[in-house]
Design an enzyme around this catalytic site. Structure first.
Site, mmCIF file in Angstrom:
data_model
loop_
_atom_site.group_PDB
_atom_site.id
_atom_site.type_symbol
_atom_site.label_atom_id
_atom_site.label_comp_id
_atom_site.label_asym_id
_atom_site.label_seq_id
_atom_site.Cartn_x
_atom_site.Cartn_y
_atom_site.Cartn_z
ATOM 1 N N HIS A 5 -10.428 -5.958 9.755
ATOM 2 C CA HIS A 5 -11.207 -5.661 8.551
ATOM 3 C C HIS A 5 -12.458 -4.853 8.874
ATOM 4 O O HIS A 5 -13.347 -4.722 8.029
ATOM 5 C CB HIS A 5 -11.608 -6.959 7.837
ATOM 6 C CG HIS A 5 -10.461 -7.658 7.186
ATOM 7 N ND1 HIS A 5 -9.478 -8.286 7.895
ATOM 8 C CD2 HIS A 5 -10.135 -7.814 5.870
ATOM 9 C CE1 HIS A 5 -8.598 -8.828 7.057
ATOM 10 N NE2 HIS A 5 -8.965 -8.539 5.832
ATOM 11 N N GLU A 57 0.808 -1.217 0.000
ATOM 12 C CA GLU A 57 0.000 0.000 0.000
ATOM 13 C C GLU A 57 0.840 1.265 0.000
ATOM 14 O O GLU A 57 0.490 2.253 -0.675
ATOM 15 C CB GLU A 57 -0.949 -0.002 1.206
ATOM 16 C CG GLU A 57 -2.202 -0.834 1.031
ATOM 17 C CD GLU A 57 -1.926 -2.326 1.163
ATOM 18 O OE1 GLU A 57 -2.829 -3.125 0.842
ATOM 19 O OE2 GLU A 57 -0.811 -2.696 1.600
#
Length: 406
Positions: free
Chosen positions: A211, A142
């Site tokens: 998550h 990322e």
């Protein structure tokens, strides 16, 4: 392509935030201005008394798992309306595709965004249409591909960076903070960073703590960044298009449980305002400010409240930074009571910042302290029953309004 501006001198990274007009705020509580092209509904001369004999009581049990319950009336999608029906993820895809057709500088990058079509299919079929250079699959890194997107924006492209999950973008926090938000300032206005950073977040259904991140609170303190949160297919498409066209870096928050929400949207092109809230339900007794998935919990609670004799005004703030203080302020002047409902954490969350803004700007119009319902300050549990306890449910909203309006 070079994005170096020829003009000298420092420039601000964002267009001026919505400021509060002191003359408008000084207007009478009973005579509210009509906002042309906006969402304020003037109801001068209309007064409704609160239900008599109210006591603080436990609300009856409501359906706790409602996610995409649609609002009544004009807000509901019907087959008789013109336009075409899309799921929310399809609306995002349509807006992205239209902008890529309109402007060859728009490109997409992220993990599995290419021929796989993205983890939630927002980029489905775009690689086939625009090629691998404009829809770029990246390694699982990322910080690298977010930094690459920022560099691409500096050289004149308009990248859309997808985080497979917003929680993973914490790995790119340095790039978003020290580069994306500040380069326009630190370059003395020589660079603009027209980048969109988007992806799914929020509490899903038993996705576990890592998550189920709500990163609005993390990013709101970064100078030079705008933040918006979509909640319907209509505003998802409109905010996507507006974010891509903006000269500012924009973080677009999408909720993992709203991707399959369906709505009829117009066939003709439209673009939403990045700094404007949406009036979901006009009312008189209390202002309920919310966004993203909590919009539907609020609207479910509103049905119960109406049956109890309350008339709540519901506003989807949409713009998380900056706040639309014009719309919010006019509502506070009308109802004199505010309830904030968010999925973000209570400590340092969006609700905390919004509470501070309301108290600073509209304290004289409040007849009761601002109440904020937020998620628990704990990592989101995996167990479904415990997960529900960490997030605000409709029954809690009903109880809060009853207590506010006593």
């Amino acid at each position: 392509m070079s994005a170096i501006l020829q003009g000298a001198g420092a420039a601000t990274a964002l267009s001026p935030f919505n400021s509060v007009d002191s003359k408008k705020l000084a207007a009478s509580r009973r005579s509210l201005p009509v906002r042309v092209g906006g969402y304020i509904v003037a109801r001068s001369g209309v007064s409704k008394s609160f239900p008599s004999g109210l006591r603080v009581r436990r609300s009856e049990q409501l359906i706790a798992n409602a996610v995409a319950t649609k609002a009544d009336g004009a807000a509901s999608s019907t087959s008789s309306k013109p336009g075409h029906e899309l799921l929310l993820f399809e609306a995002l895809q349509e807006g992205l595709e239209e902008e890529m057709e309109r402007d060859a500088r728009v490109c997409v990058m992220g993990e599995d965004v290419g021929h796989y079509g993205g983890s939630y299919k927002v980029t489905k079929d775009l690689a086939k249409k625009f090629g691998d250079l404009r829809v770029l699959d990246t390694p699982i890194c990322e910080n690298a591909f977010t930094g690459m997107g920022i560099g691409a924006a500096m050289t004149g492209l308009r990248p859309v960076v997808e985080g497979m999950n917003m929680g993973f973008l914490l790995l790119a926090f340095n790039q978003i903070s020290n580069n994306c938000g500040m380069l326009h300032y630190t370059s003395g206005g020589q660079f603009t960073i027209p980048i969109v950073i988007r992806g799914p977040g929020g509490v899903g259904r038993q996705l576990g703590a890592e998550h189920s991140q709500r990163l609005e609170s993390y990013f709101q303190s970064i100078p030079g960044i705008q933040m918006v949160a979509c909640s319907t297919p209509y505003n998802a498409k409109g905010l996507m298009k507006a974010a891509i066209r903006s000269e500012n870096p924009v973080i677009l928050f999408e909720h993992v449980l709203l991707y399959n929400l369906k709505e009829r949207i117009p066939d003709e092109e439209y673009v939403c305002n990045l700094e404007e809230a949406e009036m979901v339900r006009p009312g008189e007794h209390v202002t309920i400010l919310t966004y993203s998935r909590m919009r539907y919990h609020v609207m479910q609670a509103a049905k119960t409240l109406v049956n109890k004799g309350f008339d709540p005004e519901v506003i989807d703030i949409r713009s998380l930074k900056p706040f639309d203080l014009y719309t919010i302020g006019n509502s506070v002047k009308k109802t004199h009571r505010v309830l904030i409902v968010e999925e973000c954490m209570r400590t340092g969350g969006i609700g905390a910042s919004l509470t501070a803004a309301i108290n600073e700007n509209f304290h004289d119009y409040l007849d009761a302290p601002v109440v904020c319902l937020s998620s628990q300050d704990v990592p989101t549990p995996y167990a479904g029953t415990l997960e529900e306890w960490t997030v605000v449910q409709p029954a809690q909203i009903v109880t809060a309004v009853e207590q506010l309006c006593l």
